[in-house]
Design an enzyme around this catalytic site. Sequence first.
Site, PDB file in Angstrom:
ATOM      1  N   ASP A   8       0.904  -1.180   0.139  1.00  0.00           N
ATOM      2  CA  ASP A   8       0.017   0.175  -0.031  1.00  0.00           C
ATOM      3  C   ASP A   8       1.019   1.177   0.106  1.00  0.00           C
ATOM      4  OD1 ASP A   8      -2.328   1.532   0.445  1.00  0.00           O
ATOM      5  OD2 ASP A   8      -1.781   2.040   2.436  1.00  0.00           O
ATOM      6  N   LEU A   9       0.381   2.701  -0.379  1.00  0.00           N
ATOM      7  CA  LEU A   9       1.238   3.492  -0.420  1.00  0.00           C
ATOM      8  C   LEU A   9       1.158   4.365   0.764  1.00  0.00           C
ATOM      9  CD1 LEU A   9       3.158   5.493  -2.067  1.00  0.00           C
ATOM     10  CD2 LEU A   9       1.093   6.362  -2.997  1.00  0.00           C
ATOM     11  N   ASP A  10       0.020   5.012   1.017  1.00  0.00           N
ATOM     12  CA  ASP A  10      -0.063   6.105   1.922  1.00  0.00           C
ATOM     13  C   ASP A  10      -0.306   5.179   3.192  1.00  0.00           C
ATOM     14  OD1 ASP A  10      -0.947   8.180   0.377  1.00  0.00           O
ATOM     15  OD2 ASP A  10      -2.603   7.339  -0.355  1.00  0.00           O
ATOM     16  N   THR A  16       1.045  10.205   4.122  1.00  0.00           N
ATOM     17  CA  THR A  16       0.459  11.379   3.369  1.00  0.00           C
ATOM     18  C   THR A  16      -0.796  11.777   4.102  1.00  0.00           C
ATOM     19  OG1 THR A  16      -0.502   9.440   2.025  1.00  0.00           O
ATOM     20  CG2 THR A  16       1.316  10.939   1.033  1.00  0.00           C
ATOM     21  N   LYS A  44      -8.667   6.634   6.485  1.00  0.00           N
ATOM     22  CA  LYS A  44      -7.364   6.148   6.145  1.00  0.00           C
ATOM     23  C   LYS A  44      -7.778   4.686   5.120  1.00  0.00           C
ATOM     24  CE  LYS A  44      -4.093   7.401   9.261  1.00  0.00           C
ATOM     25  NZ  LYS A  44      -3.260   7.050  10.558  1.00  0.00           N
ATOM     26  N   SER A 113      -2.637   0.479  -4.266  1.00  0.00           N
ATOM     27  CA  SER A 113      -3.136   1.632  -3.673  1.00  0.00           C
ATOM     28  C   SER A 113      -4.419   2.081  -4.143  1.00  0.00           C
ATOM     29  CB  SER A 113      -2.024   2.806  -3.706  1.00  0.00           C
ATOM     30  OG  SER A 113      -2.641   4.083  -3.579  1.00  0.00           O
ATOM     31  N   LYS A 144     -11.063  -1.437  -1.614  1.00  0.00           N
ATOM     32  CA  LYS A 144     -10.835  -2.359  -0.309  1.00  0.00           C
ATOM     33  C   LYS A 144     -11.947  -1.922   0.777  1.00  0.00           C
ATOM     34  CE  LYS A 144      -5.832  -1.066  -0.860  1.00  0.00           C
ATOM     35  NZ  LYS A 144      -4.649  -0.207  -0.283  1.00  0.00           N
ATOM     36  N   GLU A 168       0.081  -3.280   4.476  1.00  0.00           N
ATOM     37  CA  GLU A 168      -1.062  -2.403   4.690  1.00  0.00           C
ATOM     38  C   GLU A 168      -1.089  -1.882   6.042  1.00  0.00           C
ATOM     39  OE1 GLU A 168      -3.598  -0.695   3.822  1.00  0.00           O
ATOM     40  OE2 GLU A 168      -3.995  -1.471   2.158  1.00  0.00           O
ATOM     41  N   ASP A 169      -1.644  -0.576   6.009  1.00  0.00           N
ATOM     42  CA  ASP A 169      -1.431   0.198   7.413  1.00  0.00           C
ATOM     43  C   ASP A 169      -3.098   0.328   7.740  1.00  0.00           C
ATOM     44  OD1 ASP A 169      -2.263   2.121   5.481  1.00  0.00           O
ATOM     45  OD2 ASP A 169      -1.943   3.747   7.118  1.00  0.00           O
TER      46      ASP A 169
END
Length: 216
Positions: A8-10, A16, A44, A113, A144, A168-169
């Site tokens: 995942d990115l953010d 971000t 998020k 993402s 998601k 993943e966060d």
Amino acid sequence: MIKGCIFDLDGVIVDTAKYHYLAWKELADDLGFDFTKSDNEQLKGVSRMHSLDILLKIGNKQFNEETKLKFAENKNKVYLEYIMKMTPGEILPGVIDFLKELKSKKIKIALGSASKNAMTILTQLKLTDYFDTVIDGTNVNKAKPDPEVFLKGAQSLNLKPEECIVFEDAKAGIEAAIKGGFKCVGIGSIDNLGKANYTMQGFYGITFGKIVELIN
Ligand code: BG6
Ligand code: MG
């Protein structure tokens, strides 16, 4: 055997969330209601339009579709102003070393993402060359916790879900990974991400070999 990693990115590669927060807060301020950092947690991993719906619900406001699209467009303009000022120094600790280790071990790397700004962010952070494939908000239909983004990532790497680890966060992201048949590592608090195979605060000081050991 693990042959690929999907990130995942953010919140995993870069924080971000603080820029999303500032940009959404500008809209909340304009509309005359409070939007706190703790409210921001709800956004998020959630798509842009869904984030807007959550924000408007918090402010108890209702608007037609056309106005909502305008709000989302304006928010993104503000968000991009922050993004364009980001530097590679904002990449979260340990991420680059981890990506380099994957490259040296010939482990394939994908981005998975929800963000439509993913390519802009990777470019700004000078990270594009690390990724064999990028699946983002511009090429998925289902958000998601649907596993589409990760399944497309694995497919594009020519790997099966069970051959990949997802990082993943967001809770919705962990659910997506599990539904898709992936092993997954949660980045953040175990309270939120307890369903992951392993949870850690970030990549600093951890190696790929250690993670493979821990998730089995
Ligand atoms: C996710 C973020 O990665 O992307 C969410 O966690 C964000 O907060 C979503 O809403 C969509 O991002 P963008 O950049 O397309 O507005
Ligand atoms: Mg995230």
